[in-house]
Design an enzyme around this catalytic site. Sequence first.
Site, mmCIF file in Angstrom:
data_model
loop_
_atom_site.group_PDB
_atom_site.id
_atom_site.type_symbol
_atom_site.label_atom_id
_atom_site.label_comp_id
_atom_site.label_asym_id
_atom_site.label_seq_id
_atom_site.Cartn_x
_atom_site.Cartn_y
_atom_site.Cartn_z
ATOM 1 N N ARG A 98 -13.556 23.942 -13.999
ATOM 2 C CA ARG A 98 -12.308 24.152 -14.804
ATOM 3 C C ARG A 98 -11.221 25.075 -13.775
ATOM 4 O O ARG A 98 -10.042 24.887 -13.922
ATOM 5 C CB ARG A 98 -12.314 24.507 -16.174
ATOM 6 C CG ARG A 98 -11.024 24.961 -16.813
ATOM 7 C CD ARG A 98 -11.058 24.851 -18.465
ATOM 8 N NE ARG A 98 -12.319 25.673 -18.947
ATOM 9 C CZ ARG A 98 -12.014 27.142 -19.008
ATOM 10 N NH1 ARG A 98 -10.761 27.636 -18.663
ATOM 11 N NH2 ARG A 98 -13.156 27.858 -19.449
ATOM 12 N N TYR B 294 11.220 11.363 -20.670
ATOM 13 C CA TYR B 294 10.033 10.837 -20.887
ATOM 14 C C TYR B 294 9.823 11.361 -22.260
ATOM 15 O O TYR B 294 9.981 12.712 -22.732
ATOM 16 C CB TYR B 294 8.916 11.118 -19.968
ATOM 17 C CG TYR B 294 7.370 10.489 -20.407
ATOM 18 C CD1 TYR B 294 7.494 9.259 -20.259
ATOM 19 C CD2 TYR B 294 6.567 11.366 -20.998
ATOM 20 C CE1 TYR B 294 6.178 8.751 -20.687
ATOM 21 C CE2 TYR B 294 5.494 10.756 -21.404
ATOM 22 C CZ TYR B 294 5.095 9.599 -21.094
ATOM 23 O OH TYR B 294 4.005 8.899 -21.655
ATOM 24 N N ASP C 223 10.509 14.937 -12.082
ATOM 25 C CA ASP C 223 9.542 14.203 -12.716
ATOM 26 C C ASP C 223 9.843 12.733 -11.597
ATOM 27 O O ASP C 223 10.592 12.120 -11.888
ATOM 28 C CB ASP C 223 9.575 13.824 -13.906
ATOM 29 C CG ASP C 223 8.450 12.603 -14.549
ATOM 30 O OD1 ASP C 223 7.877 12.092 -13.652
ATOM 31 O OD2 ASP C 223 8.310 12.526 -15.594
ATOM 32 N N LYS D 282 0.216 6.292 -13.170
ATOM 33 C CA LYS D 282 1.115 5.132 -13.042
ATOM 34 C C LYS D 282 1.015 4.466 -11.682
ATOM 35 O O LYS D 282 -0.044 4.061 -11.300
ATOM 36 C CB LYS D 282 2.612 5.352 -13.413
ATOM 37 C CG LYS D 282 2.835 6.460 -14.481
ATOM 38 C CD LYS D 282 2.488 5.530 -15.889
ATOM 39 C CE LYS D 282 2.368 6.336 -17.172
ATOM 40 N NZ LYS D 282 3.461 7.126 -17.320
HETATM 41 C C1 LIG Z 1 3.531 8.074 -18.004
HETATM 42 C C2 LIG Z 1 4.544 9.218 -17.910
HETATM 43 C C3 LIG Z 1 4.668 10.577 -17.859
HETATM 44 C C4 LIG Z 1 3.209 11.217 -18.697
HETATM 45 O O1 LIG Z 1 2.153 10.819 -17.896
HETATM 46 P P1 LIG Z 1 0.644 10.691 -18.691
HETATM 47 O O2 LIG Z 1 -0.051 10.515 -17.334
HETATM 48 O O3 LIG Z 1 0.758 9.454 -19.541
HETATM 49 O O4 LIG Z 1 0.384 11.814 -19.292
HETATM 50 C C5 LIG Z 1 5.634 11.400 -17.870
HETATM 51 N N1 LIG Z 1 6.663 11.127 -17.110
HETATM 52 C C6 LIG Z 1 6.866 9.691 -16.860
HETATM 53 C C7 LIG Z 1 8.354 9.289 -16.224
HETATM 54 C C8 LIG Z 1 5.936 8.715 -17.368
HETATM 55 O O5 LIG Z 1 6.196 7.500 -16.998
#
Ligand SMILES: *Cc1c(COP(=O)(O)O)cnc(C)c1O
Length: 374
Positions: free
Chosen positions: A44, A96, A167, A192
């Site tokens: 961790r 998001y 992001d 993603k």
């Molecule tokens: C999916 C997503 C997140 C969150 O990610 P997780 O892996 O689902 O926790 C944050 N920002 C964007 C733009 C996303 O598409």
Amino acid sequence: MTDNLSTDTFVVNAGRSRIAGQPLNPPPVPASNFYLPHDRLYARSHGTETSDALEELIGGLDRGRSLVFSSGMAAAGVVLNRLPVGATLAIPTDPYHGVDGIASEGETLGRWNLLRLDLADTQAWIDAAATADLLWLESPANPLIDVADLPAICGAPRKPGTIVAVDSTFATPICQTPLDLGADVVMHSATKFLGGHSDLLAGSVTVAEDTLYDEFRERRMLNGATIGALEAFLTIRGIRTLGVRMERAQHNAQILAERLADHVEISIVRYPGIASHPTHEVAASFMTGFGAMMSFDTTGPGERANAVCRATRVVHHATSLGGVETTMERRANITGQETMPPTLIRMSVGIEDVEDLWSDLTQALESTVGMSHS
Ligand SMILES: *Cc1c(COP(=O)(O)O)cnc(C)c1O
């Protein structure tokens, strides 16, 4: 050894030991603790060989030092929750939804002041850089696929200590490297495009600066937001093909966006790669690709958009994004997204043959044409 390599070569080569007798691929290490004495005590806090290799890959792609997490939200959470009480946080009007959840809760609890800024309003972000403590950008953004002018915003003069975080999930490091533009933090949902196969949850935060790195590493340990061994292994495996996957997915997205824009049953297409997109010029000025995310509106009522999503035979009717398979969904069906245009369909374009995708989309539009004037 992996310096100065092109991205396509780097993703294939980084994170490997090159030690005789060792496997080419870093194995998944399902371990919580390690024999002492050693710097690595506990997974961790210190990760594993597998998460080290993944951090080498993502850090190299983002041109900084990377920390990997159990999900994108775990990664976003350590950045957002770093804000001290009384700070000012600037977020896009439609970030998001998980980010919105943390930001709104902090505002409700009186932890911080929240500014909601239009991503396309560059001046508002430049002004906020002088007053806010954290600028949280998401670009391209969900689901209108707006692109922020990252060079202008990340390079704007700031109040001392102000952090700019991006992001960059939709873009991936193939399309932009925000740290090179002056951002302090780049975050990905590796669930993603980085993972790329819709079979894991993972996230990352990459920073240019060592103090932020140490701070985020500490917070990851405290939150227990460490990635699992199998997820780290699979994310590495996914990233090996990031270059070719993105090349094909973006190629498909460009063709589909252009054809959909000319289709009589489509009222609007939002993809930064087409000239009609409001932020096309901004995107073209600094991005090295337009990504594989788009959204479009069908003619007729919202129910028609639902019917189109149900009528496809190749494209999958599913949420989320970034897999090898093309997925689409009507966004207004998602809890928290009810204010989206009722006919908006968001599509994550995959790596299939574009002609199969196009035939599928056109047959879905044709089979629902009767609803278009109801
Ligand atoms: C999916 C997503 C997140 C969150 O990610 P997780 O892996 O689902 O926790 C944050 N920002 C964007 C733009 C996303 O598409």
